[in-house]
Design an enzyme around this catalytic site. Structure first.
Site, PDB file in Angstrom:
ATOM      1  N   LYS A  97      64.718   8.078  21.581  1.00  0.00           N
ATOM      2  CA  LYS A  97      65.779   8.321  22.566  1.00  0.00           C
ATOM      3  C   LYS A  97      66.837   9.274  21.978  1.00  0.00           C
ATOM      4  O   LYS A  97      66.831   9.530  20.754  1.00  0.00           O
ATOM      5  CB  LYS A  97      66.415   6.986  22.953  1.00  0.00           C
ATOM      6  CG  LYS A  97      67.094   6.314  21.782  1.00  0.00           C
ATOM      7  CD  LYS A  97      67.371   4.845  22.031  1.00  0.00           C
ATOM      8  CE  LYS A  97      68.060   4.287  20.810  1.00  0.00           C
ATOM      9  NZ  LYS A  97      68.098   2.832  20.779  1.00  0.00           N
TER      10      LYS A  97
ATOM     11  N   ARG B 222      74.676  -6.692  26.675  1.00  0.00           N
ATOM     12  CA  ARG B 222      74.664  -5.451  27.455  1.00  0.00           C
ATOM     13  C   ARG B 222      73.794  -5.608  28.701  1.00  0.00           C
ATOM     14  O   ARG B 222      74.292  -5.568  29.822  1.00  0.00           O
ATOM     15  CB  ARG B 222      74.135  -4.292  26.593  1.00  0.00           C
ATOM     16  CG  ARG B 222      74.908  -4.106  25.297  1.00  0.00           C
ATOM     17  CD  ARG B 222      74.459  -2.885  24.535  1.00  0.00           C
ATOM     18  NE  ARG B 222      73.027  -2.897  24.249  1.00  0.00           N
ATOM     19  CZ  ARG B 222      72.419  -2.024  23.460  1.00  0.00           C
ATOM     20  NH1 ARG B 222      73.114  -1.058  22.895  1.00  0.00           N
ATOM     21  NH2 ARG B 222      71.126  -2.098  23.235  1.00  0.00           N
TER      22      ARG B 222
ATOM     23  N   TYR C 264      93.763  24.017  11.174  1.00  0.00           N
ATOM     24  CA  TYR C 264      94.686  23.644  12.245  1.00  0.00           C
ATOM     25  C   TYR C 264      95.614  22.522  11.778  1.00  0.00           C
ATOM     26  O   TYR C 264      95.195  21.613  11.065  1.00  0.00           O
ATOM     27  CB  TYR C 264      93.913  23.188  13.478  1.00  0.00           C
ATOM     28  CG  TYR C 264      93.297  24.329  14.257  1.00  0.00           C
ATOM     29  CD1 TYR C 264      94.103  25.213  14.977  1.00  0.00           C
ATOM     30  CD2 TYR C 264      91.921  24.513  14.267  1.00  0.00           C
ATOM     31  CE1 TYR C 264      93.544  26.260  15.689  1.00  0.00           C
ATOM     32  CE2 TYR C 264      91.343  25.549  14.990  1.00  0.00           C
ATOM     33  CZ  TYR C 264      92.161  26.416  15.696  1.00  0.00           C
ATOM     34  OH  TYR C 264      91.607  27.452  16.400  1.00  0.00           O
TER      35      TYR C 264
ATOM     36  N   MET D  63      86.212  24.494  15.335  1.00  0.00           N
ATOM     37  CA  MET D  63      85.057  24.514  16.220  1.00  0.00           C
ATOM     38  C   MET D  63      83.842  25.184  15.557  1.00  0.00           C
ATOM     39  O   MET D  63      82.716  24.717  15.709  1.00  0.00           O
ATOM     40  CB  MET D  63      85.405  25.223  17.532  1.00  0.00           C
ATOM     41  CG  MET D  63      84.349  25.057  18.605  1.00  0.00           C
ATOM     42  SD  MET D  63      84.841  25.851  20.145  1.00  0.00           S
ATOM     43  CE  MET D  63      85.880  24.589  20.876  1.00  0.00           C
TER      44      MET D  63
HETATM   45  C1  LIG Z   1      67.770   2.283  19.608  1.00  0.00           C
HETATM   46  C2  LIG Z   1      67.038   0.998  19.668  1.00  0.00           C
HETATM   47  C3  LIG Z   1      66.314   0.524  18.574  1.00  0.00           C
HETATM   48  C4  LIG Z   1      66.322   1.206  17.213  1.00  0.00           C
HETATM   49  O1  LIG Z   1      67.458   0.845  16.477  1.00  0.00           O
HETATM   50  P1  LIG Z   1      67.681   1.384  14.976  1.00  0.00           P
HETATM   51  O2  LIG Z   1      68.873   0.662  14.504  1.00  0.00           O
HETATM   52  O3  LIG Z   1      67.909   2.858  15.087  1.00  0.00           O
HETATM   53  O4  LIG Z   1      66.440   1.073  14.231  1.00  0.00           O
HETATM   54  C5  LIG Z   1      65.561  -0.629  18.743  1.00  0.00           C
HETATM   55  N1  LIG Z   1      65.557  -1.295  19.928  1.00  0.00           N
HETATM   56  C6  LIG Z   1      66.264  -0.868  20.989  1.00  0.00           C
HETATM   57  C7  LIG Z   1      66.223  -1.651  22.266  1.00  0.00           C
HETATM   58  C8  LIG Z   1      67.027   0.284  20.904  1.00  0.00           C
HETATM   59  O5  LIG Z   1      67.732   0.682  21.959  1.00  0.00           O
END
Ligand SMILES: *Cc1c(COP(=O)(O)O)cnc(C)c1O
Length: 357
Positions: free
Chosen positions: A35, A130, A254, A302
Site C-alpha cells: 500500500k 479503527r 529560512y 523546498m
Molecule cells: C500496513 C499494514 C501492515 C504492515 O505493517 P508493518 O508495520 O509495516 O509491517 C499489516 N497489516 C495491516 C492491516 C496493515 O494495514
C-alpha cells in the site's frame, strides 16, 4: 541540473523476504504490504519484483489492486479496506482479489451474482479502534458470510496497535482476544505485522503481513535493522550544488535558524521537502557525504538543504550525497526529524528519479 535519486535494490528486497521467511514456520504464508505506493518505493516496480516470491500482496484500496493486475502481477492480492459497492465485488471476483470485510454494509454488497467465489477476510477490532467487528460479533458475522453464495474461504484477521514495543500490555491484551476467537474458527488466521513477526512468534498463525521490514527497516523499538539482518531497499541520494567557505557569524536557511560561531565550509544539496525530505529535520541531522556524517545547518527548504562539510576533504559540486539508505539507516535520520520511517518513505515525491538496481 542535479536531480534527487532513489536507488532501489532488488537484491536487498529479496534478501529481506528471506529474512522474514526465516522468522516463521514452514507452512506460514507471507503477505507483503505494498500500500501507499509500496511505502514510497513504487507499487508496480516493487510488486513485479515480489510476484511469485510471496503468497499475497496487500493494498489498501481497489484502484491499487487493479493497477497491479494491469501491469501483469499474478500473485493473490488482498484489499485491506475492502470495497463498498457490488460492482467492485464483481471486479474483485474477476481479478482474484481477496476482500477484507469490516462492516455490515460490505457484507450486503457481497450479495450479488459472481463469476467465481471471492475469499473474504473477516476483520475484528481487538483494540486498535479503527475498523472491524467487535469480538463478540465475530461468530455471528462468520455465519452470515458462510451463507453468502459468492463467498469462498473466510480468513480471520485483526491488527496490532503496539507491536513495535515488546513490553506494551496492549499486545497480550489484543492477542488474547484474537486467540479466543481463533480457537473455534475453522479458517486461516492472520494478525502479525512486521513488529509482531519479530516480537511475538505466537502471533504468526497462518499468514503474516510484513510491510516496513520488507523495505529493510527495523520494526522494533530497541533493535536496529543491522541487528535483525534487514537491508535498506531505498537509498535516497542527491548531489552537492554548491560549496562555499562562510565566515563566523553567517546565517543559514529560512528564519535564519542557524548562525555559525566559526568559519565553516558549507555545501548546499539538491534536495528539499518538495522531494519528500522532512522539513522537521533539526540542526545536526546527519547527511552522508564521502563517507562522513555531516550535520544539517538551517531549516530544510523546498529544494535545498545546507550542510556543514568542514570535515570533508576535496568536496566539490556534483559530489553524491546520501540522505538515507545504505550507509545511513533511515531509522537514524528519523530520530532527528520527529518522524518515523513509514512517513518519510511514503512521503518521497514523484519528481525524485526512481532507479532499480
Ligand atoms: C500496513 C499494514 C501492515 C504492515 O505493517 P508493518 O508495520 O509495516 O509491517 C499489516 N497489516 C495491516 C492491516 C496493515 O494495514
Amino acid at each position: 541540473m542535479y536531480l534527487p535519486l532513489a536507488i532501489l535494490s532488488t537484491e536487498n528486497l529479496r534478501h529481506n523476504v528471506a529474512v522474514i521467511r526465516r522468522q516463521i514456520r514452514n507452512n506460514v504464508q507471507i503477505m507483503v504490504m505494498v500500500k501507499a505506493n509500496a511505502y514510497g518505493h513504487g507499487i508496480r516496480s516493487t510488486s513485479l519484483r515480489l510476484d511469485g516470491l510471496v503468497d499475497y500482496l496487500g493494498v489498501a484500496r481497489i484502484d491499487e489492486a487493479i493497477a497491479l493486475r494491469k501491469c501483469g502481477v499474478k500473485t493473490k492480492i488482498c484489499i485491506m479496506q475492502g470495497v463498498y459497492d457490488q460492482g467492485s465485488v464483481v471486479t474483485a471476483a474477476c481479478n482474484n482479489f481477496d476482500l477484507v470485510v469490516h462492516n455490515l454494509e460490505q457484507i450486503h454488497c457481497l450479495d450479488v451474482p459472481l463469476p467465481r467465489k471471492v475469499n473474504v477476510w473477516l476483520k475484528v477490532d481487538t483494540g486498535i479502534g479503527r475498523i472491524g467487528f467487535q469480538p463478540s460479533e465475530a461468530l455471528c458475522v462468520y455465519q452470515k458470510l458462510q451463507s453468502c453464495a459468492g463467498v469462498g474461504d473466510i480468513i480471520l484477521t485483526s491488527h496490532l496497535a503496539c507491536s513495535e514495543d515488546r513490553d506494551n500490555a496492549m499486545n497480550s491484551r489484543q492477542m488474547k482476544i484474537f486467540a479466543e476467537i481463533a480457537s473455534d474458527f475453522p479458517g486461516k488466521k492472520s494478525i502479525a505485522n512486521s513488529g509482531a513477526i519479530f516480537n511475538f512468534p505466537e502471533s504468526h498463525y497462518d499468514i503474516v503481513r510484513p510491510g516496513i521490514s520488507i523495505y529493510g527497516i527495523s520494526p522494533i523499538d530497541n533493535k536496529s535493522s543491522e541487528n535483525l539482518d534487514l537491508k535498506p531497499v531505498m537509498t535516497l541520494m542527491s548531489k552537492v550544488m554548491s560549496v562555499r567557505d562562510m565566515p563566523s557569524g553567517s546565517t543559514f536557511g529560512y528564519g535564519a535558524r542557524f548562525t555559525s560561531t566559526k568559519a565553516m565550509r558549507v555545501a548546499t544539496i539538491a534536495m528539499g521537502y518538495g522531494d519528500g525530505y522532512p522539513r522537521t529535520a533539526v540542526d545536526g541531522t546527519p547527511i552522508l557525504i564521502k563517507n562522513k556524517m555531516c550535520p544539517i545547518i538551517g531549516r530544510v527548504s523546498m529544494d535545498m538543504i545546507t550542510v556543514d562539510v568542514s570535515g570533508v576533504h576535496n568536496i566539490q559540486s556534483g559530489d553524491l550525497v546520501t540522505l538515507w539508505g545504505i550507509g545511513l539507516p533511515i531509522e537514524k535520520v528519523a530520530k532527528f526529524t520527529h518522524n518515523i520511517a513509514y512517513d518519510m518513505l511514503s512521503a518521497v515525491q514523484l519528481r525524485v528519479i526512481f532507479n532499480w538496481a
